[in-house]
Motif scaffolding. Structure first.
Motif, PDB file in Angstrom:
ATOM      1  N   ALA A 148     -22.446  26.260 -16.895  1.00  0.00           N
ATOM      2  CA  ALA A 148     -21.111  26.230 -16.273  1.00  0.00           C
ATOM      3  C   ALA A 148     -20.123  27.093 -17.052  1.00  0.00           C
ATOM      4  N   VAL A 149     -19.143  27.656 -16.325  1.00  0.00           N
ATOM      5  CA  VAL A 149     -18.154  28.566 -16.887  1.00  0.00           C
ATOM      6  C   VAL A 149     -16.754  28.018 -16.630  1.00  0.00           C
ATOM      7  N   GLN A 150     -15.861  28.137 -17.627  1.00  0.00           N
ATOM      8  CA  GLN A 150     -14.477  27.716 -17.471  1.00  0.00           C
ATOM      9  C   GLN A 150     -13.668  28.780 -16.729  1.00  0.00           C
ATOM     10  N   LEU A 151     -12.724  28.307 -15.902  1.00  0.00           N
ATOM     11  CA  LEU A 151     -11.880  29.218 -15.131  1.00  0.00           C
ATOM     12  C   LEU A 151     -10.470  29.355 -15.700  1.00  0.00           C
ATOM     13  N   ASN A 152     -10.109  28.498 -16.651  1.00  0.00           N
ATOM     14  CA  ASN A 152      -8.745  28.544 -17.196  1.00  0.00           C
ATOM     15  C   ASN A 152      -8.640  29.600 -18.300  1.00  0.00           C
ATOM     16  N   THR A 153      -8.604  30.863 -17.858  1.00  0.00           N
ATOM     17  CA  THR A 153      -8.438  31.993 -18.767  1.00  0.00           C
ATOM     18  C   THR A 153      -7.174  32.757 -18.382  1.00  0.00           C
ATOM     19  N   PRO A 154      -6.587  33.507 -19.310  1.00  0.00           N
ATOM     20  CA  PRO A 154      -5.417  34.330 -18.961  1.00  0.00           C
ATOM     21  C   PRO A 154      -5.799  35.326 -17.858  1.00  0.00           C
ATOM     22  N   PRO A 155      -4.880  35.707 -16.969  1.00  0.00           N
ATOM     23  CA  PRO A 155      -3.461  35.308 -16.915  1.00  0.00           C
ATOM     24  C   PRO A 155      -3.195  34.058 -16.116  1.00  0.00           C
ATOM     25  N   CYS A 156      -4.237  33.301 -15.751  1.00  0.00           N
ATOM     26  CA  CYS A 156      -4.058  32.104 -14.926  1.00  0.00           C
ATOM     27  C   CYS A 156      -4.420  30.842 -15.698  1.00  0.00           C
ATOM     28  N   CYS A 158      -2.531  28.729 -17.309  1.00  0.00           N
ATOM     29  CA  CYS A 158      -1.596  27.609 -17.142  1.00  0.00           C
ATOM     30  C   CYS A 158      -1.776  26.910 -15.793  1.00  0.00           C
ATOM     31  N   CYS A 159      -1.953  27.700 -14.735  1.00  0.00           N
ATOM     32  CA  CYS A 159      -2.032  27.111 -13.396  1.00  0.00           C
ATOM     33  C   CYS A 159      -3.451  26.697 -13.018  1.00  0.00           C
ATOM     34  N   CYS A 160      -4.444  26.980 -13.866  1.00  0.00           N
ATOM     35  CA  CYS A 160      -5.834  26.662 -13.533  1.00  0.00           C
ATOM     36  C   CYS A 160      -6.447  25.630 -14.481  1.00  0.00           C
ATOM     37  N   VAL A 161      -5.595  24.875 -15.182  1.00  0.00           N
ATOM     38  CA  VAL A 161      -6.100  23.862 -16.117  1.00  0.00           C
ATOM     39  C   VAL A 161      -6.875  22.780 -15.379  1.00  0.00           C
ATOM     40  N   CYS A 162      -6.413  22.453 -14.176  1.00  0.00           N
ATOM     41  CA  CYS A 162      -7.032  21.368 -13.421  1.00  0.00           C
ATOM     42  C   CYS A 162      -8.318  21.786 -12.712  1.00  0.00           C
ATOM     43  N   LEU A 163      -8.633  23.080 -12.691  1.00  0.00           N
ATOM     44  CA  LEU A 163      -9.838  23.526 -11.999  1.00  0.00           C
ATOM     45  C   LEU A 163     -11.086  23.123 -12.776  1.00  0.00           C
ATOM     46  N   PRO A 164     -12.115  22.654 -12.075  1.00  0.00           N
ATOM     47  CA  PRO A 164     -13.350  22.254 -12.779  1.00  0.00           C
ATOM     48  C   PRO A 164     -14.143  23.475 -13.235  1.00  0.00           C
ATOM     49  N   MET A 165     -15.098  23.227 -14.125  1.00  0.00           N
ATOM     50  CA  MET A 165     -15.995  24.305 -14.545  1.00  0.00           C
ATOM     51  C   MET A 165     -16.935  24.651 -13.395  1.00  0.00           C
ATOM     52  N   VAL A 166     -17.294  25.926 -13.326  1.00  0.00           N
ATOM     53  CA  VAL A 166     -18.071  26.431 -12.187  1.00  0.00           C
ATOM     54  C   VAL A 166     -19.420  26.944 -12.678  1.00  0.00           C
ATOM     55  N   ILE A 175     -17.986  36.666  -5.174  1.00  0.00           N
ATOM     56  CA  ILE A 175     -16.536  36.448  -5.034  1.00  0.00           C
ATOM     57  C   ILE A 175     -15.793  37.079  -6.207  1.00  0.00           C
ATOM     58  N   SER A 176     -16.354  36.895  -7.407  1.00  0.00           N
ATOM     59  CA  SER A 176     -15.760  37.489  -8.595  1.00  0.00           C
ATOM     60  C   SER A 176     -15.736  39.017  -8.493  1.00  0.00           C
ATOM     61  N   ARG A 177     -16.795  39.582  -7.932  1.00  0.00           N
ATOM     62  CA  ARG A 177     -16.860  41.040  -7.762  1.00  0.00           C
ATOM     63  C   ARG A 177     -15.784  41.520  -6.792  1.00  0.00           C
ATOM     64  N   TYR A 178     -15.589  40.784  -5.703  1.00  0.00           N
ATOM     65  CA  TYR A 178     -14.563  41.163  -4.723  1.00  0.00           C
ATOM     66  C   TYR A 178     -13.160  41.054  -5.310  1.00  0.00           C
ATOM     67  N   ALA A 224      -7.435  40.909 -13.050  1.00  0.00           N
ATOM     68  CA  ALA A 224      -7.475  40.620 -14.493  1.00  0.00           C
ATOM     69  C   ALA A 224      -8.086  39.252 -14.769  1.00  0.00           C
ATOM     70  N   TRP A 225      -7.792  38.274 -13.915  1.00  0.00           N
ATOM     71  CA  TRP A 225      -8.355  36.921 -14.081  1.00  0.00           C
ATOM     72  C   TRP A 225      -9.875  36.960 -13.950  1.00  0.00           C
ATOM     73  N   SER A 226     -10.387  37.640 -12.936  1.00  0.00           N
ATOM     74  CA  SER A 226     -11.835  37.741 -12.756  1.00  0.00           C
ATOM     75  C   SER A 226     -12.494  38.448 -13.938  1.00  0.00           C
ATOM     76  N   LEU A 227     -11.851  39.509 -14.446  1.00  0.00           N
ATOM     77  CA  LEU A 227     -12.409  40.226 -15.598  1.00  0.00           C
ATOM     78  C   LEU A 227     -12.437  39.352 -16.846  1.00  0.00           C
ATOM     79  N   GLN A 228     -11.379  38.568 -17.060  1.00  0.00           N
ATOM     80  CA  GLN A 228     -11.342  37.680 -18.231  1.00  0.00           C
ATOM     81  C   GLN A 228     -12.446  36.633 -18.161  1.00  0.00           C
ATOM     82  N   ILE A 229     -12.678  36.091 -16.976  1.00  0.00           N
ATOM     83  CA  ILE A 229     -13.764  35.118 -16.805  1.00  0.00           C
ATOM     84  C   ILE A 229     -15.113  35.774 -17.101  1.00  0.00           C
TER      85      ILE A 229
END
Length: 328
Positions: A148-156, A158-166, A175-178, A224-229
């Motif tokens: 599983a991978v965390q989604l709470n990375t910059p620049p999102c 703060c707003c993605c703390v509640c998102l579960p690991m994927v 989806i990440s590629r798009y 940028a969010w997708s690249l950070q992930i």
């Protein structure tokens, strides 16, 4: 009667000349950037020095780029070579765009677009390079056993703390590629429209430019969010490849060429520079900003050279071949 007629004719003549002067002043206000002929006919000592310094900085940046590419060609195999060369070539291209802006001030919007395009192009290429470090997306899923991978990375973050690991799957990686590949298509279309408006009808451009900004910001944030992930995912397998440093160098394109440009463009209005048209305040202001960008691009190119020292793929492959030969 003749005297009155002469007076009236003088009045109308003065009014016409006043209207023409107002129209001329309005035209000058719109044309904040001089033509090439006007620019070089009214050249000042400051601008001459700026052109000289900008040329030296651009040559230095190209020299650093050439050294970096030479090293990459010695140390990388083909799957990693061309994406790496494209990534390190972003910064000399930005330097050339900044130099052209100083040489031809009226071309500033096209050159600013080129700087912006460098991030749009760099994003997809960098994502391709990241997965080539682990051979492919499918190979990454196999090597990590679908960890599983965390989604709470910059620049999102703060707003993605509640998102579960994927758990990364083929569909989710798609989806990440798009999210990354939307940048060149979405922002490229917007920047093309803005260039047409700026050079065909600057008044209309000034009226509608603010409506495009939210779309550009959303596109950059998503990419940028997708690249950070992706960087966080690949770092778990290739932690010694300085992936975060490479990502930071890519982000500096937006931070220095976009955010810094917008901030300094307003801040420098507080300082009176230049004179009347054609060598006015706008020309001086943009010259200072582009000289600063050129200095920063030299420093970033040196950082990029350091970041792309790893991996040393060819040497590793040669060592492995030697071991196989000794075993045989």
């Amino acid at each position: 009667m003749n005297a009155n007629e002469d007076y009236l004719s003088m009045d109308t003549t003065e009014e016409i000349s006043r209207v023409l002067d107002l129209k001329k002043n309005n035209t000058m206000n719109l044309r904040t950037h001089p033509s090439v002929a006007e620019y070089y006919e009214n050249m000042t000592a400051f601008l001459s020095l700026a052109i000289f310094v900008a040329s030296l900085l651009t040559i230095l940046n190209i020299a650093i780029f050439s050294t970096t590419v030479s090293r990459l060609r010695r140390h990388l195999n083909k799957p990693l070579l061309w994406p790496s060369i494209i990534m390190v070539s972003l910064y000399p291209i930005i330097s050339v765009a900044a130099l052209v802006t100083i040489l031809v001030p009226y071309s500033w919007f096209i050159c600013h677009t080129v700087m912006h395009v460098m991030f749009m192009v760099g994003g997809p290429v960098f994502r391709t390079l990241l997965f080539r470090y682990v051979i492919s997306e499918q190979n990454y899923v196999k090597e990590t056993s679908m960890e599983a991978v965390q989604l709470n990375t910059p620049p999102c973050c703060c707003c993605c703390v509640c998102l579960p690991m994927v758990i990364p799957t083929k569909a989710k990686l798609c989806i990440s590629r798009y999210m990354v590949w939307q940048m060149p298509f979405w922002q490229g279309s917007i920047m093309m429209v803005m260039n047409i408006l700026y050079y065909r009808d600057i008044q209309l451009y000034r009226q509608v430019m603010y409506f495009f900004i939210p779309f550009i910001i959303c596109s950059i944030v998503l990419g940028a969010w997708s690249l950070q992930i992706t960087v966080r995912m690949i770092t778990k397998l290739r932690g010694d490849y300085q992936l975060r440093k490479k990502m930071f160098c890519l982000q500096l394109v937006v931070m220095l060429c976009k955010l810094q440009y917008l901030v300094l463009y307003d801040q420098l209005d507080a300082i009176k520079m230049g004179g009347e048209y054609p060598i006015n305040h706008t020309v001086y202001k943009q010259t200072i900003i582009n000289i600063l960008i050129l200095v920063e691009m030299v420093l970033v190119s040196m950082m990029v050279q350091s970041a792309y020292r790893t991996p040393i793929q060819v040497q590793v492959d040669e060592v492995n071949k030697e071991k196989e030969i000794t075993r045989i």
